[in-house]
Design a protein around this motif. Structure first.
Motif, PDB file in Angstrom:
ATOM      1  N   ALA A 340      -0.386  12.482 -26.338  1.00 55.39           N
ATOM      2  CA  ALA A 340       0.956  12.841 -26.779  1.00 55.39           C
ATOM      3  C   ALA A 340       1.997  12.341 -25.777  1.00 55.39           C
ATOM      4  N   PRO A 341       3.198  12.010 -26.246  1.00 58.30           N
ATOM      5  CA  PRO A 341       4.219  11.435 -25.352  1.00 58.30           C
ATOM      6  C   PRO A 341       4.620  12.394 -24.230  1.00 58.30           C
ATOM      7  N   SER A 342       4.936  11.815 -23.072  1.00 55.16           N
ATOM      8  CA  SER A 342       5.458  12.567 -21.935  1.00 55.16           C
ATOM      9  C   SER A 342       6.971  12.367 -21.872  1.00 55.16           C
ATOM     10  N   SER A 343       7.614  12.997 -20.893  1.00 55.50           N
ATOM     11  CA  SER A 343       9.065  12.826 -20.735  1.00 55.50           C
ATOM     12  C   SER A 343       9.403  11.368 -20.456  1.00 55.50           C
ATOM     13  N   VAL A 344       8.519  10.670 -19.738  1.00 57.29           N
ATOM     14  CA  VAL A 344       8.763   9.257 -19.436  1.00 57.29           C
ATOM     15  C   VAL A 344       8.799   8.445 -20.721  1.00 57.29           C
ATOM     16  N   VAL A 345       7.800   8.642 -21.586  1.00 58.39           N
ATOM     17  CA  VAL A 345       7.727   7.900 -22.848  1.00 58.39           C
ATOM     18  C   VAL A 345       8.868   8.289 -23.774  1.00 58.39           C
ATOM     19  N   CYS A 346       9.196   9.572 -23.830  1.00 64.32           N
ATOM     20  CA  CYS A 346      10.297  10.021 -24.694  1.00 64.32           C
ATOM     21  C   CYS A 346      11.602   9.333 -24.307  1.00 64.32           C
ATOM     22  N   TYR A 347      11.864   9.250 -22.988  1.00 67.49           N
ATOM     23  CA  TYR A 347      13.109   8.621 -22.558  1.00 67.49           C
ATOM     24  C   TYR A 347      13.069   7.109 -22.759  1.00 67.49           C
ATOM     25  N   MET A 348      11.902   6.494 -22.552  1.00 72.06           N
ATOM     26  CA  MET A 348      11.777   5.049 -22.786  1.00 72.06           C
ATOM     27  C   MET A 348      12.160   4.696 -24.213  1.00 72.06           C
ATOM     28  N   ARG A 349      11.665   5.479 -25.169  1.00 72.44           N
ATOM     29  CA  ARG A 349      11.923   5.176 -26.581  1.00 72.44           C
ATOM     30  C   ARG A 349      13.341   5.576 -26.990  1.00 72.44           C
ATOM     31  N   GLU A 350      13.805   6.689 -26.463  1.00 70.40           N
ATOM     32  CA  GLU A 350      15.141   7.161 -26.819  1.00 70.40           C
ATOM     33  C   GLU A 350      16.228   6.236 -26.293  1.00 70.40           C
ATOM     34  N   ALA A 351      16.076   5.806 -25.028  1.00 71.94           N
ATOM     35  CA  ALA A 351      17.103   4.973 -24.398  1.00 71.94           C
ATOM     36  C   ALA A 351      16.784   3.483 -24.477  1.00 71.94           C
ATOM     37  N   ASN A 352      15.598   3.157 -25.020  1.00 71.41           N
ATOM     38  CA  ASN A 352      15.157   1.763 -25.136  1.00 71.41           C
ATOM     39  C   ASN A 352      15.199   1.058 -23.779  1.00 71.41           C
ATOM     40  N   VAL A 353      14.524   1.670 -22.807  1.00 72.38           N
ATOM     41  CA  VAL A 353      14.495   1.134 -21.444  1.00 72.38           C
ATOM     42  C   VAL A 353      13.047   0.959 -21.000  1.00 72.38           C
ATOM     43  N   PRO A 354      12.801   0.099 -20.004  1.00 73.47           N
ATOM     44  CA  PRO A 354      11.438  -0.066 -19.499  1.00 73.47           C
ATOM     45  C   PRO A 354      10.984   1.149 -18.690  1.00 73.47           C
ATOM     46  N   GLU A 355       9.697   1.187 -18.363  1.00 71.15           N
ATOM     47  CA  GLU A 355       9.118   2.359 -17.711  1.00 71.15           C
ATOM     48  C   GLU A 355       9.751   2.641 -16.353  1.00 71.15           C
ATOM     49  N   ASP A 356      10.045   1.608 -15.559  1.00 73.06           N
ATOM     50  CA  ASP A 356      10.576   1.854 -14.222  1.00 73.06           C
ATOM     51  C   ASP A 356      11.949   2.541 -14.282  1.00 73.06           C
ATOM     52  N   ILE A 357      12.764   2.182 -15.278  1.00 78.80           N
ATOM     53  CA  ILE A 357      14.073   2.832 -15.441  1.00 78.80           C
ATOM     54  C   ILE A 357      13.882   4.284 -15.892  1.00 78.80           C
ATOM     55  N   ALA A 358      12.934   4.494 -16.796  1.00 74.37           N
ATOM     56  CA  ALA A 358      12.671   5.861 -17.278  1.00 74.37           C
ATOM     57  C   ALA A 358      12.177   6.749 -16.139  1.00 74.37           C
ATOM     58  N   ARG A 359      11.300   6.222 -15.307  1.00 72.27           N
ATOM     59  CA  ARG A 359      10.771   7.008 -14.192  1.00 72.27           C
ATOM     60  C   ARG A 359      11.887   7.343 -13.193  1.00 72.27           C
ATOM     61  N   LYS A 360      12.784   6.415 -12.983  1.00 70.18           N
ATOM     62  CA  LYS A 360      13.934   6.672 -12.104  1.00 70.18           C
ATOM     63  C   LYS A 360      14.794   7.793 -12.667  1.00 70.18           C
ATOM     64  N   HIS A 361      14.971   7.811 -13.990  1.00 69.01           N
ATOM     65  CA  HIS A 361      15.763   8.866 -14.631  1.00 69.01           C
ATOM     66  C   HIS A 361      15.086  10.225 -14.475  1.00 69.01           C
ATOM     67  N   ILE A 362      13.773  10.264 -14.646  1.00 68.80           N
ATOM     68  CA  ILE A 362      13.033  11.527 -14.504  1.00 68.80           C
ATOM     69  C   ILE A 362      13.127  12.036 -13.066  1.00 68.80           C
ATOM     70  N   LYS A 363      13.060  11.147 -12.098  1.00 67.32           N
ATOM     71  CA  LYS A 363      13.203  11.550 -10.694  1.00 67.32           C
ATOM     72  C   LYS A 363      14.590  12.139 -10.428  1.00 67.32           C
ATOM     73  N   GLU A 364      15.603  11.588 -11.085  1.00 65.66           N
ATOM     74  CA  GLU A 364      16.957  12.135 -10.919  1.00 65.66           C
ATOM     75  C   GLU A 364      17.057  13.533 -11.547  1.00 65.66           C
ATOM     76  N   LEU A 365      16.351  13.748 -12.655  1.00 65.13           N
ATOM     77  CA  LEU A 365      16.316  15.085 -13.250  1.00 65.13           C
ATOM     78  C   LEU A 365      15.672  16.085 -12.284  1.00 65.13           C
ATOM     79  N   ILE A 366      14.640  15.646 -11.579  1.00 68.06           N
ATOM     80  CA  ILE A 366      13.991  16.508 -10.581  1.00 68.06           C
ATOM     81  C   ILE A 366      14.983  16.850  -9.475  1.00 68.06           C
ATOM     82  N   ASN A 367      15.737  15.864  -9.026  1.00 67.73           N
ATOM     83  CA  ASN A 367      16.769  16.117  -8.006  1.00 67.73           C
ATOM     84  C   ASN A 367      17.779  17.158  -8.478  1.00 67.73           C
ATOM     85  N   GLN A 368      18.178  17.068  -9.727  1.00 72.35           N
ATOM     86  CA  GLN A 368      19.151  18.020 -10.265  1.00 72.35           C
ATOM     87  C   GLN A 368      18.578  19.436 -10.305  1.00 72.35           C
TER      88      GLN A 368
END
Length: 432
Positions: A340-368
């Motif tokens: 089943a999709p993870s937060s990384v995959v959900c953001y990749m498909r939603e924002a149409n971005v590659p995995e490295d950009i999605a992982r960077k976004h998830i790390k920023e959510l952790i910071n928040q």
């Protein structure tokens, strides 16, 4: 620069100057780390890997002692006392592990279930990360039981049960959680007997009897553990009143897992927002803290309910970090397996971005989420047992960083987690 980097992780929302300090200090250290002397090099690498504020302090003690031992100005007596204290506390943890190992062996679950992970020591390490004080032995042992069952139930939903079977399993747990305390035990027994019960109980019992044998074994084991922990909490007086509260926490967890199973069955990828609205519960954070809340002070049931309500935002922030760290550590392997999709995959498909950009976004959510946790901790230094609960809760986020920093801590047994187990639990420090 190292101290500036460490301080920047104590930032609150809106403190932009500390955000700039983090970016600046990280850049400088990356540029100059190779030219530092031995001790500064070790400190810089350590901080760049994971800041002290995000580490479980107990898991970092040996590293700190080793660093201090190399200093020319060290005080030998202080060093010996630190080592002796570590070994003394570790001996208490080893006794806890021996006792919980006997319990796990007596439970015999692995003899009947061959699809799940047998991760007792890793589960104990998680419980140890939440609570290291010798006086919290009961909390450690109970949380170990909770974590090992979380892994088993998670595998039931991820790897074994059909959607129809999982709906039945979830319904049975939910029914237990809605029973009045005085009916809880008789209701539980009715699920495995068809005599002298109501029509609704009969239907539930018939459904459970139709489940595969290993799922029935898991259900019984879960109920055994709920009863054991409730009795540890309430002893001879209030244990039956605790039962529905623990069962409800498990029911909420199972409902969240069922939602994910339905998404997987449909081939549906939710938006990141929809995914996280469910995933913070399936992270197991609320379930773990619901159990921990009963052990942090001598409180009655109403006080515990009030404690959880007043700290619900903190529990949410920590649960989000557990989920996001888990996804960062496991998403690639899970995607390759078709899970089943993870937060990384959900953001990749939603924002149409590659995995490295999605992982960077998830790390920023952790910071928040950490900024929210910082604000909460700095403003809530109340009575001792509330402080203990806050410390235990925040440590859950730190344990998540430790587990998933270099991959799936529960999936790979021969990596960094094994070394952490040997260091923190098995091997004492050598004394002069």
């Amino acid at each position: 620069m190292i101290e500036l980097l460490e301080a920047s992780h104590l930032a609150l929302e809106g403190e932009n100057i500390l955000h700039e300090a983090k970016t600046f200090s990280t850049g400088i250290l990356h540029e100059r780390v190779s030219g530092l002397d031995s001790q500064l090099f070790k400190c810089a690498v350590h901080s760049l890997e994971l800041p002290l504020h995000w580490r479980v302090q107990w898991f970092d003690i040996k590293w700190q002692i080793s660093l201090y031992e190399q200093r020319e100005d060290k005080q030998s007596n202080l060093l010996e006392l630190a080592k002796l204290n570590f070994n003394t506390v570790q001996a208490t943890h080893q006794r806890d592990l021996r006792e919980i190992s006997r319990w796990w062996s007596d439970l015999g679950l692995m003899e009947h279930v061959d699809f799940t992970r047998d991760r007792l020591v890793e589960s104990f390490l998680c419980a140890l990360g939440l609570s290291q004080e010798p006086r919290l032995s009961s909390l450690r042992k109970s949380l170990t039981k909770v974590v090992i069952l979380i892994l088993v139930i998670d595998d039931v939903y991820d790897l074994y049960g059909s959607l129809e079977e999982l709906e039945c399993f979830t319904s049975a747990i939910t029914r237990l959680s809605t029973m009045p305390p005085n009916l809880f035990l008789s209701s539980l027994l009715s699920l495995f007997s068809l005599t002298g019960i109501s029509d609704a109980s009969r239907r539930d019992s018939e459904q459970i009897q139709q489940l595969p044998e290993c799922m029935k074994v898991c259900f019984r084991a879960l109920n055994d553990v709920i009863h054991e922990i409730a009795y540890d909490i309430g002893k001879d007086e209030d244990w039956h009143r605790v039962l529905p509260h623990l069962a409800k926490a498990w029911a909420d967890f199972c409902k969240a897992l069922l939602t994910e199973a339905k998404w997987d069955n449909m081939g549906y990828t939710p938006s990141l927002e929809e995914y996280l609205s469910n995933a913070w519960t399936s992270s197991s954070g609320p379930l773990i803290m619901s159990h921990a809340s009963f052990f942090v002070g001598h409180m009655n049931l109403e006080d515990v309910a009030d404690l959880l309500e007043r700290n619900k935002d903190l529990i949410y922030n920590v649960s989000m970090i557990i989920r996001l760290c888990n996804d960062l550590g496991t998403s690639t392997a899970e995607r390759d397996r078709g899970d089943a999709p993870s937060s990384v995959v959900c953001y990749m498909r939603e924002a149409n971005v590659p995995e490295d950009i999605a992982r960077k976004h998830i790390k920023e959510l952790i910071n928040q989420e950490w900024k929210s946790i910082n604000a909460y901790c700095f403003s809530n230094a109340e009575t001792p047992f509330v402080r203990t609960f806050i410390d235990v809760t925040v440590n859950a986020a730190r344990v998540a960083h430790m587990l998933y920093q270099f991959g799936d801590g529960f999936g790979v047994q021969d990596g960094d987690i094994r070394r952490q187990i040997l260091s923190s639990v098995i091997h004492p420090l050598a004394l002069n």
